[in-house]
Design a protein around this motif. Structure first.
Motif, PDB file in Angstrom:
ATOM      1  N   ALA A   1      -8.474  -9.683   4.922  1.00  0.00           N
ATOM      2  CA  ALA A   1      -7.248  -9.014   4.491  1.00  0.00           C
ATOM      3  C   ALA A   1      -7.298  -8.665   3.007  1.00  0.00           C
ATOM      4  CB  ALA A   1      -6.042  -9.899   4.785  1.00  0.00           C
ATOM      5  N   THR A   2      -7.872  -9.539   2.199  1.00  0.00           N
ATOM      6  CA  THR A   2      -7.968  -9.278   0.761  1.00  0.00           C
ATOM      7  C   THR A   2      -8.854  -8.066   0.481  1.00  0.00           C
ATOM      8  OG1 THR A   2      -7.643 -11.630   0.266  1.00  0.00           O
ATOM      9  CG2 THR A   2      -8.602 -10.261  -1.462  1.00  0.00           C
ATOM     10  N   LEU A   3     -10.000  -8.013   1.165  1.00  0.00           N
ATOM     11  CA  LEU A   3     -10.897  -6.870   0.973  1.00  0.00           C
ATOM     12  C   LEU A   3     -10.236  -5.569   1.425  1.00  0.00           C
ATOM     13  CD1 LEU A   3     -14.272  -8.448   2.188  1.00  0.00           C
ATOM     14  CD2 LEU A   3     -13.557  -8.003  -0.164  1.00  0.00           C
ATOM     15  N   LEU A   4      -9.610  -5.595   2.595  1.00  0.00           N
ATOM     16  CA  LEU A   4      -8.925  -4.394   3.080  1.00  0.00           C
ATOM     17  C   LEU A   4      -7.743  -4.034   2.183  1.00  0.00           C
ATOM     18  CD1 LEU A   4      -8.899  -4.976   6.951  1.00  0.00           C
ATOM     19  CD2 LEU A   4     -10.254  -3.308   5.676  1.00  0.00           C
ATOM     20  N   GLY A   5      -7.061  -5.059   1.677  1.00  0.00           N
ATOM     21  CA  GLY A   5      -5.921  -4.805   0.800  1.00  0.00           C
ATOM     22  C   GLY A   5      -6.322  -4.120  -0.489  1.00  0.00           C
ATOM     23  N   ILE A   6      -7.434  -4.565  -1.081  1.00  0.00           N
ATOM     24  CA  ILE A   6      -7.910  -3.935  -2.318  1.00  0.00           C
ATOM     25  C   ILE A   6      -8.334  -2.487  -2.052  1.00  0.00           C
ATOM     26  CG2 ILE A   6      -9.733  -3.986  -4.062  1.00  0.00           C
ATOM     27  CD1 ILE A   6      -9.646  -7.042  -3.885  1.00  0.00           C
ATOM     28  N   LEU A   7      -9.073  -2.289  -0.952  1.00  0.00           N
ATOM     29  CA  LEU A   7      -9.497  -0.926  -0.595  1.00  0.00           C
ATOM     30  C   LEU A   7      -8.294  -0.032  -0.306  1.00  0.00           C
ATOM     31  CD1 LEU A   7     -12.580  -1.657   1.706  1.00  0.00           C
ATOM     32  CD2 LEU A   7     -12.602  -0.773  -0.631  1.00  0.00           C
ATOM     33  N   GLY A   8      -7.309  -0.596   0.417  1.00  0.00           N
ATOM     34  CA  GLY A   8      -6.108   0.179   0.723  1.00  0.00           C
ATOM     35  C   GLY A   8      -5.322   0.549  -0.523  1.00  0.00           C
ATOM     36  N   ALA A   9      -5.222  -0.395  -1.462  1.00  0.00           N
ATOM     37  CA  ALA A   9      -4.498  -0.124  -2.701  1.00  0.00           C
ATOM     38  C   ALA A   9      -5.196   0.939  -3.525  1.00  0.00           C
ATOM     39  CB  ALA A   9      -4.361  -1.420  -3.517  1.00  0.00           C
ATOM     40  N   LEU A  10      -6.523   0.839  -3.628  1.00  0.00           N
ATOM     41  CA  LEU A  10      -7.272   1.845  -4.381  1.00  0.00           C
ATOM     42  C   LEU A  10      -7.179   3.210  -3.699  1.00  0.00           C
ATOM     43  CD1 LEU A  10     -10.469  -0.207  -5.324  1.00  0.00           C
ATOM     44  CD2 LEU A  10      -8.543   0.386  -6.804  1.00  0.00           C
ATOM     45  N   GLY A  11      -7.155   3.200  -2.349  1.00  0.00           N
ATOM     46  CA  GLY A  11      -7.006   4.454  -1.621  1.00  0.00           C
ATOM     47  C   GLY A  11      -5.660   5.101  -1.880  1.00  0.00           C
ATOM     48  N   LYS A  12      -4.596   4.314  -1.874  1.00  0.00           N
ATOM     49  CA  LYS A  12      -3.259   4.866  -2.090  1.00  0.00           C
ATOM     50  C   LYS A  12      -3.084   5.397  -3.514  1.00  0.00           C
ATOM     51  CE  LYS A  12       0.067   3.536   0.643  1.00  0.00           C
ATOM     52  NZ  LYS A  12       1.267   2.876   1.150  1.00  0.00           N
ATOM     53  N   LEU A  13      -3.847   4.849  -4.444  1.00  0.00           N
ATOM     54  CA  LEU A  13      -3.740   5.291  -5.833  1.00  0.00           C
ATOM     55  C   LEU A  13      -4.796   6.325  -6.203  1.00  0.00           C
ATOM     56  CD1 LEU A  13      -3.071   1.811  -7.488  1.00  0.00           C
ATOM     57  CD2 LEU A  13      -1.416   3.641  -7.125  1.00  0.00           C
TER      58      LEU A  13
END
Length: 230
Positions: free
Chosen positions: A29-41
């Motif tokens: 979840a942490t890895l996906l969360g970081i990737l998701g956050a960078l994607g949204k930004l």
């Protein structure tokens, strides 16, 4: 006193598997969360759309439904793909892999929002200074963005961890011998559901209490403002 009829060691043994599922799911979840956050930004539209679609999808479907879809539907998709390339043996996805994958996938979406807010809290001037100093994008992320982002993300990260820990109870529905499933089997054999589910509740309470203490320590350790106020 509560009488567990000799089943308590089995239930507590299942508690170790519960922790393994929770920790493995948290890493994913942490890895996906970081990737998701960078994607949204991201300034590029494709990563933004993919990240937005991911978080929207996860927040729209109940956790239990996703668990069943990934466990049963995932096996069907994998085997159909294997048959298409000439592999004829049946491939079975273990409940542990399906459980970790589902929970990690679910909470990656929630952590993406947590990390996105934390990234926005980091002063952009510090990132620009890192680039001006000659750092690569990865070095800026590792040395400047990530440490400060995690300090801002700790409260939301901790809340998600506590919810994730309780969500591991869902893996019992796909046959994983975690604490909840073993308690269910023991309750059926002894006709004492209240006794064994009370034991499970007590173990989860112990896990969340310990987690809360560790998170409070981490917030004091990594938040200068909080340290000065104590």
């Amino acid at each position: 006193m509560l009488n567990f009829d000799g089943y308590a060691p089995a239930v507590l043994d299942g508690a170790l598997l519960t922790i393994e599922v929770a920790l493995a799911s948290l890493v994913m979840a942490t890895l996906l969360g970081i990737l998701g956050a960078l994607g949204k930004l991201s300034r590029k539209p494709l990563p933004r759309r993919l990240a937005a679609g991911y978080t929207t999808l996860i927040r729209s479907i109940p956790d239990l439904v996703l668990m069943l879809l990934i466990y049963f539907g995932g096996q069907a998709v994998v085997n159909q793909a294997a048959y298409a390339v000439g592999y004829e043996d049946y491939i079975e996805i273990s409940p542990f892999v399906a459980g970790v994958g589902t929970i990690g996938f679910i909470f990656g979406a929630y952590l993406a929002e947590t990390f996105r807010g934390a990234i926005l809290a980091v002063p952009p001037g510090q990132l620009e200074a890192g680039y001006a100093y000659g750092m690569s994008a990865f070095q800026v992320f590792r040395r400047i963005l990530f440490p400060q982002m995690m300090r801002h993300a700790l409260p939301g990260f901790g809340n998600n961890w506590l919810v994730l820990l309780k969500t591991t109870a869902l893996v019992s529905v796909i046959g994983l011998d975690d604490m909840v499933r073993k308690a269910s089997l023991a309750a059926g054999a002894t006709q004492k559901p209240f006794t064994f589910y009370l034991l499970v509740a007590g173990v989860f309470l112990a896990f969340t209490t310990l987690s809360t203490l560790l998170l409070q320590w981490a917030e004091r350790r990594y938040s200068p403002e909080l340290k000065r106020s104590l």
